[in-house]
Design an enzyme around this catalytic site. Structure first.
Site, mmCIF file in Angstrom:
data_model
loop_
_atom_site.group_PDB
_atom_site.id
_atom_site.type_symbol
_atom_site.label_atom_id
_atom_site.label_comp_id
_atom_site.label_asym_id
_atom_site.label_seq_id
_atom_site.Cartn_x
_atom_site.Cartn_y
_atom_site.Cartn_z
ATOM 1 N N GLY A 46 0.825 -1.196 0.000
ATOM 2 C CA GLY A 46 0.000 0.000 0.000
ATOM 3 C C GLY A 46 0.861 1.248 0.000
ATOM 4 N N GLN A 51 3.073 10.002 1.306
ATOM 5 C CA GLN A 51 4.380 9.325 1.223
ATOM 6 C C GLN A 51 5.159 9.735 -0.025
ATOM 7 O OE1 GLN A 51 2.606 5.216 2.064
ATOM 8 N NE2 GLN A 51 4.653 5.050 2.972
ATOM 9 N N CYS A 96 6.236 -0.496 6.582
ATOM 10 C CA CYS A 96 5.846 0.700 5.830
ATOM 11 C C CYS A 96 6.987 1.072 4.890
ATOM 12 C CB CYS A 96 5.568 1.836 6.819
ATOM 13 S SG CYS A 96 5.120 3.392 6.034
ATOM 14 N N HIS A 142 -2.146 7.171 7.373
ATOM 15 C CA HIS A 142 -1.190 8.090 6.732
ATOM 16 C C HIS A 142 -1.871 9.409 6.369
ATOM 17 C CE1 HIS A 142 2.666 6.127 6.166
ATOM 18 N NE2 HIS A 142 2.115 5.013 5.688
#
Ligand code: NI
Length: 169
Positions: A46, A51, A96, A142
């Site tokens: 994901g 990000q 992550c 996030h």
């Protein structure tokens, strides 16, 4: 195909709250396409827009439970997603792309239903189970500036990480 740079832990962009998408335009489509390319290239499950430095409520998740020949066809695009239902509980390992090489133990619901918009502004609902449910929670966090490390009961030790990589003596 265009890859975007993935921001790493410590970058303040990752702690910001993202704004909803208002225009379902070409710019959004390019962002989604780039995020999918970047996710596949990084071999993650994901990726959230912050990000890659974009403070908008957009995520892409690979639903490993989905039947499809190509990995790319298992990617779910979620714009302005909201969790509308959860069920059960699972405790497991989470990582992550913004914290490469690290893993923690995090409790998440086992089933997570989201309501979101597709790239054309059409509303839909989607139910994720197991790892996909975990991914939905992780990626939506996030969008509010939260990382899994805040929710982890503990992080894996260097010894556990070695064992996982299979290079322990
Ligand atoms: Ni993440």
């Amino acid at each position: 195909m265009a890859l975007r740079n993935i921001l790493e832990f410590g970058d303040k962009t990752l702690n910001k709250v993202c704004r909803p998408v208002k225009d379902f335009n070409k710019r959004l489509h390019i962002l989604l396409d780039d995020m999918k390319d970047t996710l596949l290239d990084a071999e993650g499950l994901g990726l959230a827009a912050p990000q890659v430095g974009v403070l908008r409520r957009v995520v892409v998740v690979i639903d490993i439970n989905k039947e499809a020949e190509y990995e790319e066809d298992k990617i779910i695009e979620l714009v302005n997603p909201e969790i509308i239902y959860t069920e059960g509980e699972q405790e497991g390992m989470e990582g992550c792309l913004s914290l490469p090489g690290e893993f923690g133990i995090v409790k998440r619901p086992n089933i997570v239903k989201v309501r979101a918009f597709d790239r054309y502004g059409q509303e839909f609902e989607y139910t994720g189970e197991g790892l996909t449910a975990r991914c939905f929670c992780h990626e939506l966090d996030h969008l509010d500036g939260h990382l899994y490390t805040e929710r982890a009961s503990r992080m894996l030790t260097p010894e556990e990480l070695d064992e996982m990589r299979g290079d322990a003596e």
